[in-house]
Design an enzyme around this catalytic site. Structure first.
Site, mmCIF file in Angstrom:
data_model
loop_
_atom_site.group_PDB
_atom_site.id
_atom_site.type_symbol
_atom_site.label_atom_id
_atom_site.label_comp_id
_atom_site.label_asym_id
_atom_site.label_seq_id
_atom_site.Cartn_x
_atom_site.Cartn_y
_atom_site.Cartn_z
ATOM 1 N N CYS A 205 0.827 -1.215 0.000
ATOM 2 C CA CYS A 205 0.000 0.000 0.000
ATOM 3 C C CYS A 205 0.858 1.260 0.000
ATOM 4 O O CYS A 205 1.992 1.254 0.477
ATOM 5 C CB CYS A 205 -0.912 0.020 1.228
ATOM 6 S SG CYS A 205 -2.116 -1.323 1.248
ATOM 7 N N THR A 206 0.303 2.338 -0.516
ATOM 8 C CA THR A 206 0.942 3.647 -0.496
ATOM 9 C C THR A 206 -0.138 4.722 -0.621
ATOM 10 O O THR A 206 -1.212 4.430 -1.167
ATOM 11 C CB THR A 206 1.984 3.776 -1.644
ATOM 12 O OG1 THR A 206 2.901 4.827 -1.361
ATOM 13 C CG2 THR A 206 1.336 4.024 -2.987
#
Length: 239
Positions: A205-206
């Site tokens: 995730c980012t």
């Protein structure tokens, strides 16, 4: 006149009682806000620290179990029941046990998982395909927390019971839609590849502390090495 004086004397008392009630209300609201703030802080500590502690303990236990099984059985057919091997990324540090699946029930154990859907991952020992992995970036072990430190040319090594698979990073995609499953394709064309090969893809995730988008790193197999009796790591992990 007497009635007027009584009315005049009572007004300040009513105002005083009103102010007292207002002050009491403000005090209660303030206490509730403080309590909410404390609870929120405790939740953040739990999410970003304590879940890491728990997950790291569990991952270490599972990793030790896998290595003990390898030591007892010696070289031979790969046993994938408890995990297929260990991912080593010097730029991120440490080693990560890899297991089947990418659901929270797997990743929350502080491990990485290989995709079984929406696009099924190839295995490193397959003649061609894309070995696609996911892990948390924050909380629950946060094994891919430092994925942003990986650069083109960096080594990525996958360790099984009898083989070291040595990859070289060639492309990073720092942000893409979480619905972009093309990054998992057997031939990851978004990375610039157009022909079948033996690829590895890391996903997480980012931005940090969110799950809005995905961060992608692609690597390609450069060589393999057989594991010796001492499990001497390849030169890429000895620096």
């Amino acid at each position: 006149m007497a009635g007027t004086e009584e009315h005049t004397d009572g007004a300040p008392r009513r105002r005083s009682r009103t102010r007292s009630r207002f002050a009491a209300t403000v005090g209660v609201v303030g206490e509730l806000l403080i309590t909410a703030g404390v609870l929120l802080a405790l939740f953040v500590v739990y999410s970003l620290w304590w879940t890491n502690v728990i997950a790291d303990r569990e991952a270490k236990r599972q990793g030790n179990h896998v290595r003990e099984n390898w030591a007892r059985k010696g070289p031979g057919a790969l046993d994938t029941k408890d995990g297929i091997g260990f991912l080593h990324v010097p730029a991120m540090g440490g080693e990560v046990l890899v297991k089947p699946g990418t659901g929270s029930d797997v990743l929350n154990e502080g491990v990485a998982g290989f995709y079984r859907k929406p696009v099924k991952a190839a295995m490193p020992w397959d003649k061609q395909g894309n070995f696609t992995l996911a892990a948390h970036r924050d909380g629950h072990g946060a094994k891919f927390h430092n994925i942003h430190k990986i650069k083109d040319g960096d080594p990525v090594v996958f360790e099984t019971r009898d083989t070291w698979y040595v990859y070289k990073v060639y492309k990073e995609l720092k942000q893409t839609s979480r619905f972009n499953v093309k990054v998992l394709d057997p031939v990851p064309r978004e990375s610039g590849k157009t022909a079948p090969g033996r690829y590895l893809t890391l996903t997480t995730c980012t931005p940090v502390y969110t799950s809005d988008y995905r961060y992608i790193v692609w690597a390609e197999l450069t060589r393999t090495e057989k594991v010796d009796e001492k499990r001497t790591p390849p030169k890429e992990l000895r620096g």
